[in-house]
Design a protein around this motif. Sequence first.
Motif, PDB file in Angstrom:
ATOM      1  N   PRO A  45     -11.334 -86.215 -55.540  1.00 57.77           N
ATOM      2  CA  PRO A  45     -11.793 -85.240 -54.534  1.00 57.77           C
ATOM      3  C   PRO A  45     -13.280 -84.907 -54.720  1.00 57.77           C
ATOM      4  O   PRO A  45     -13.653 -83.794 -55.100  1.00 57.77           O
ATOM      5  CB  PRO A  45     -10.897 -84.033 -54.800  1.00 57.77           C
ATOM      6  N   THR A  46     -14.119 -85.880 -54.451  1.00 65.14           N
ATOM      7  CA  THR A  46     -15.559 -85.753 -54.685  1.00 65.14           C
ATOM      8  C   THR A  46     -16.158 -84.592 -53.902  1.00 65.14           C
ATOM      9  O   THR A  46     -16.904 -83.775 -54.456  1.00 65.14           O
ATOM     10  CB  THR A  46     -16.278 -87.065 -54.303  1.00 65.14           C
ATOM     11  N   LYS A  47     -15.835 -84.516 -52.638  1.00 62.96           N
ATOM     12  CA  LYS A  47     -16.390 -83.463 -51.768  1.00 62.96           C
ATOM     13  C   LYS A  47     -15.978 -82.076 -52.288  1.00 62.96           C
ATOM     14  O   LYS A  47     -16.799 -81.162 -52.396  1.00 62.96           O
ATOM     15  CB  LYS A  47     -15.898 -83.666 -50.336  1.00 62.96           C
ATOM     16  N   GLU A  48     -14.725 -81.922 -52.620  1.00 66.62           N
ATOM     17  CA  GLU A  48     -14.216 -80.638 -53.111  1.00 66.62           C
ATOM     18  C   GLU A  48     -14.861 -80.260 -54.448  1.00 66.62           C
ATOM     19  O   GLU A  48     -15.162 -79.090 -54.689  1.00 66.62           O
ATOM     20  CB  GLU A  48     -12.692 -80.674 -53.249  1.00 66.62           C
ATOM     21  N   ALA A  64      -9.884 -78.861 -62.960  1.00 64.65           N
ATOM     22  CA  ALA A  64     -10.062 -79.900 -61.936  1.00 64.65           C
ATOM     23  C   ALA A  64     -10.689 -81.151 -62.548  1.00 64.65           C
ATOM     24  O   ALA A  64     -10.252 -82.275 -62.270  1.00 64.65           O
ATOM     25  CB  ALA A  64     -10.929 -79.379 -60.792  1.00 64.65           C
ATOM     26  N   TYR A 112      -5.398 -86.721 -58.692  1.00 63.33           N
ATOM     27  CA  TYR A 112      -6.373 -86.303 -57.693  1.00 63.33           C
ATOM     28  C   TYR A 112      -5.890 -85.198 -56.765  1.00 63.33           C
ATOM     29  O   TYR A 112      -6.666 -84.339 -56.359  1.00 63.33           O
ATOM     30  CB  TYR A 112      -6.839 -87.515 -56.889  1.00 63.33           C
ATOM     31  N   LYS A 113      -4.628 -85.214 -56.441  1.00 62.07           N
ATOM     32  CA  LYS A 113      -4.082 -84.195 -55.536  1.00 62.07           C
ATOM     33  C   LYS A 113      -4.177 -82.813 -56.191  1.00 62.07           C
ATOM     34  O   LYS A 113      -4.649 -81.851 -55.582  1.00 62.07           O
ATOM     35  CB  LYS A 113      -2.632 -84.526 -55.183  1.00 62.07           C
ATOM     36  N   LYS A 130      -7.829 -81.742 -56.495  1.00 58.85           N
ATOM     37  CA  LYS A 130      -8.356 -81.228 -55.227  1.00 58.85           C
ATOM     38  C   LYS A 130      -7.968 -79.760 -55.054  1.00 58.85           C
ATOM     39  O   LYS A 130      -8.794 -78.921 -54.694  1.00 58.85           O
ATOM     40  CB  LYS A 130      -7.822 -82.064 -54.059  1.00 58.85           C
ATOM     41  N   LYS A 131      -6.718 -79.464 -55.347  1.00 61.11           N
ATOM     42  CA  LYS A 131      -6.229 -78.088 -55.218  1.00 61.11           C
ATOM     43  C   LYS A 131      -6.990 -77.155 -56.180  1.00 61.11           C
ATOM     44  O   LYS A 131      -7.400 -76.053 -55.799  1.00 61.11           O
ATOM     45  CB  LYS A 131      -4.732 -78.049 -55.510  1.00 61.11           C
ATOM     46  N   GLU A 136     -10.536 -76.578 -54.889  1.00 65.44           N
ATOM     47  CA  GLU A 136     -10.528 -75.629 -53.769  1.00 65.44           C
ATOM     48  C   GLU A 136     -10.347 -74.202 -54.275  1.00 65.44           C
ATOM     49  O   GLU A 136     -10.921 -73.259 -53.730  1.00 65.44           O
ATOM     50  CB  GLU A 136      -9.436 -76.011 -52.764  1.00 65.44           C
TER      51      GLU A 136
END
Length: 195
Positions: free
Chosen positions: A29-32, A66, A75-76, A79-80, A83
């Motif tokens: 989750p690079t963007k996150e 993370a 990764y899931k 990402k959480k 966020e």
Amino acid sequence: MLNKINYSILFGVIFIVLLSFLSGCAKPPTKEMEQAEKAITEATQKEANLYVQDIFTKAEDSLKKAKDLISQKKYKEAKKAAEEVASLAQQAISQVEPNKAKMKIEVEQMIPDTQKAIDELKTLIAKSIKKKPLEEQKELQGMIGKWEIDMVNIKNILQTQKIWLAYDELKTMKEQILAKKEGLTASTDIKTEKK
């Protein structure tokens, strides 16, 4: 035979599509993570690490979690967690100003209490100073002078809105004064009992 070839091709295509779908979902989750790190930086710039330490620490812990999850290729979950970092950082930022105002009030209330403690210590020293060796007399007078200068500096720091620094220094100084006062009171009481 043609059916077998068609089924083989069909299964091959389905397998490739599923594989690419699954590999597409399994990206870090690079963007996150970028957003999470940006949120931590922003919270630090707004001094959330000083005025909202509990929530800021949770945000930092979530960022570490993370990163750990990414290294484990989860990764899931990563990402959480990323966020959650952004959410906690924003929550901390929103509480900076109210906490800063509350701390300023506390400092403003501590200043007269600390000044009173200094004055009481001066009186106590004046009563017991003649009984002290010259070296100890100079040490006590030096401490009082330092604390009075520190008090002026703390008031100046407060004026520059570095409330955390003023709070921290004032709290430390007050603890030192009270400890010295207790020590002098105890030593005076012991000498009084001996007479």
